[in-house]
Design an enzyme around this catalytic site. Structure first.
Site, PDB file in Angstrom:
ATOM      1  N   ASP A   3       1.694  -8.316  -7.675  1.00 27.13           N
ATOM      2  CA  ASP A   3       2.288  -7.040  -7.261  1.00 27.13           C
ATOM      3  C   ASP A   3       3.752  -7.259  -6.914  1.00 27.13           C
ATOM      4  O   ASP A   3       4.428  -8.052  -7.569  1.00 27.13           O
ATOM      5  CB  ASP A   3       1.505  -6.482  -6.058  1.00 27.13           C
ATOM      6  N   HIS A   7       4.710  -2.026  -1.556  1.00 26.85           N
ATOM      7  CA  HIS A   7       3.469  -1.812  -2.307  1.00 26.85           C
ATOM      8  C   HIS A   7       2.592  -3.060  -2.305  1.00 26.85           C
ATOM      9  O   HIS A   7       1.377  -2.980  -2.084  1.00 26.85           O
ATOM     10  CB  HIS A   7       3.819  -1.407  -3.738  1.00 26.85           C
ATOM     11  N   ASN A  49      -2.652   6.761 -12.266  1.00 23.07           N
ATOM     12  CA  ASN A  49      -2.473   7.963 -11.438  1.00 23.07           C
ATOM     13  C   ASN A  49      -1.897   9.144 -12.211  1.00 23.07           C
ATOM     14  O   ASN A  49      -1.297  10.040 -11.619  1.00 23.07           O
ATOM     15  CB  ASN A  49      -1.517   7.652 -10.275  1.00 23.07           C
ATOM     16  N   SER A 108      -3.915   2.293  -6.954  1.00 26.82           N
ATOM     17  CA  SER A 108      -3.410   1.027  -6.415  1.00 26.82           C
ATOM     18  C   SER A 108      -4.161   0.610  -5.165  1.00 26.82           C
ATOM     19  O   SER A 108      -4.378  -0.580  -4.918  1.00 26.82           O
ATOM     20  CB  SER A 108      -1.923   1.156  -6.052  1.00 26.82           C
TER      21      SER A 108
END
Length: 437
Positions: free
Chosen positions: A183, A215, A313, A386
């Protein structure tokens, strides 16, 4: 000279013909081919500085990252399609991004106790026993597990996601299991992780593992945050899992396939049992899954590593339902959709709309999810597939700890077998809501 500027490509090599593949790359491109392991003692690669006709091979997964022009790409494509058994496929490198909803980034934690929210929360605990999930259970033997009605969580002691996945009552903590989070990195100064032994590496040029985005810290917190954080309720699943943090997305939240594949290569080399990837890119109409990522996922499974990735998403339900994103749409990558506190499919969560690959395998909590955040804020709530993905990865670690035989496909199978059945179709939630052992 090539007629158009050079671009970067992914070249899938035959693992049984490694030396032949090296020779073929050199002959077809006329350039230099280097193994990632020989570049430097730590294997670091200046990815942005790849020169024309230069290829770097990620040995463990058998993929080369190549910069070349269209003429050379055509030669490689012809070799893959026709005559050379050492070159299996060539694809243009794609850009990928973090799979959290952008408008949620940076919103402070605001737990809600209003009657309307609580009513919606309680509504989510109806236990409707669905017919056996068709696709998910075709490959399973044992019958579906039906979970008893749940009670609302104590929001002061745990997040709703930890509660509804039964992580809080599990007797396992992930000890002895290696879990890689690929990530935007991790805030290594965060008090919830400061005492942990964490293996980390950056695959982003000019950026350290230190998370300048948030994130990655959020996702790592869900998968492996402590049972007793420094402040606030519990938000993490597997508090004693061995965390491997690979920074494959930059501080702006973006990256490319090459860095992701290098991160996968690194995680497999370190013997990670689980790779969590809350990243991806949307698909164009008629676009198939990546042959390169699919074969890499198969090679990972053969090495005892499962890859779990965010479904995406892009949906705007009910008006628009988008297909599962790259690379989660690969059949051998475990794709995770998102549900809200009412255990309804999140409005943004992508669906399994493509017959050949692109299915949703399972669902996790993905709306207003509490987790860690870089200091000084320390904690935050975000939404997205996520967030659902590290829930599944962390719970996979709990299952892996519970039985050493649960590795590779057996680990994915147990996640499907033990999922809590939901009322939504499997195209949206797969086998159902992930559950801790």
């Amino acid at each position: 000279m090539d007629p158009i500027p050079s671009r970067r490509y992914l070249v899938l090599l035959c693992q049984d013909r490694k030396q032949e593949a090296f020779r073929a790359l050199k002959e077809l491109t006329g350039g230099q081919v280097t193994s990632i392991a020989t570049l430097a003692p730590d294997g670091e690669l200046p990815r942005a500085q790849l020169t024309d006709q230069c290829a770097v091979v990620f040995d463990r997964i058998g993929v080369a990252l190549l910069r070349c022009g269209e003429e050379k790409r055509r030669l490689l494509a012809m070799a893959a399609q026709e005559s050379n058994p050492a070159i299996l496929a060539i694809e243009l490198e794609r850009q990928v991004r973090a799979m959290a909803r952008p408008k949620d980034i940076g919103i402070p934690v605001t737990p809600s106790n209003d009657p309307e929210s609580l009513a919606a929360y309680l509504k989510g605990y109806r236990d409707a026993v669905n017919e056996i999930v068709d696709r998910a259970l075709e490959r399973q033997g044992p019958a579906a597990i039906v979970h008893p009605p749940s009670t609302p969580p104590d929001e002061a002691s745990m997040s709703w996601g930890v509660h509804v996945t039964r992580s809080a009552v599990s007797t396992y903590n992930g000890r002895g299991v290696k879990l890689a989070v690929l990530d935007t990195g991790l805030d290594l100064t965060h008090p919830d992780f400061a005492a942990r032994q964490i293996v980390s590496r950056s695959f982003v040029d000019g950026e350290s593992v230190q998370d300048g985005n948030g994130h990655g810290t959020h996702c790592a917190g869900i998968a492996g945050g402590p049972a007793r954080p420094s402040a606030g309720p519990r938000y993490g699943v597997a508090g004693e899992v061995e965390l491997y943090i690979g920074k494959v997305l930059g501080d702006q939240g973006g990256g490319a396939d090459g860095s992701v594949l290098e991160g996968i290569n690194w995680a497999i080399e370190h013997g990670c049992h689980i790779i969590s990837m809350s990243l991806g890119s949307s698909l164009e109409s008629g676009q198939n899954y990546s042959k390169v990522f699919e074969e890499v996922a198969r090679r990972a499974l053969a090495a005892g590593t499962v890859i779990i990735a965010a479904a995406g998403n892009e949906s705007r339900r009910p008006e628009l339902i988008a297909p599962v994103s790259h690379p989660a749409n690969c059949p051998s990558i475990f794709a995770v959709g998102a549900v809200d506190q009412a255990l309804q499919t999140a409005s943004f969560s992508c669906a399994g709309l493509v017959p050949d690959g692109g299915q949703v395998d399972i669902a996790g909590p993905g709306v207003q999810v509490l987790s860690s955040w870089p200091v000084p804020q320390r904690h935050n709530t975000l939404s997205g597939t996520s967030m659902a993905t590290p829930f599944v990865a962390g719970i996979a670690a709990l299952h892996a700890q519970s039985d050493p035989a649960l590795r590779s496909r057996a680990l994915l199978n147990i996640l499907v077998q033990t999922a809590r059945r939901l009322t939504q179709p499997s195209r949206d939630v797969g086998a159902g809501l992930v559950q801790a052992p």
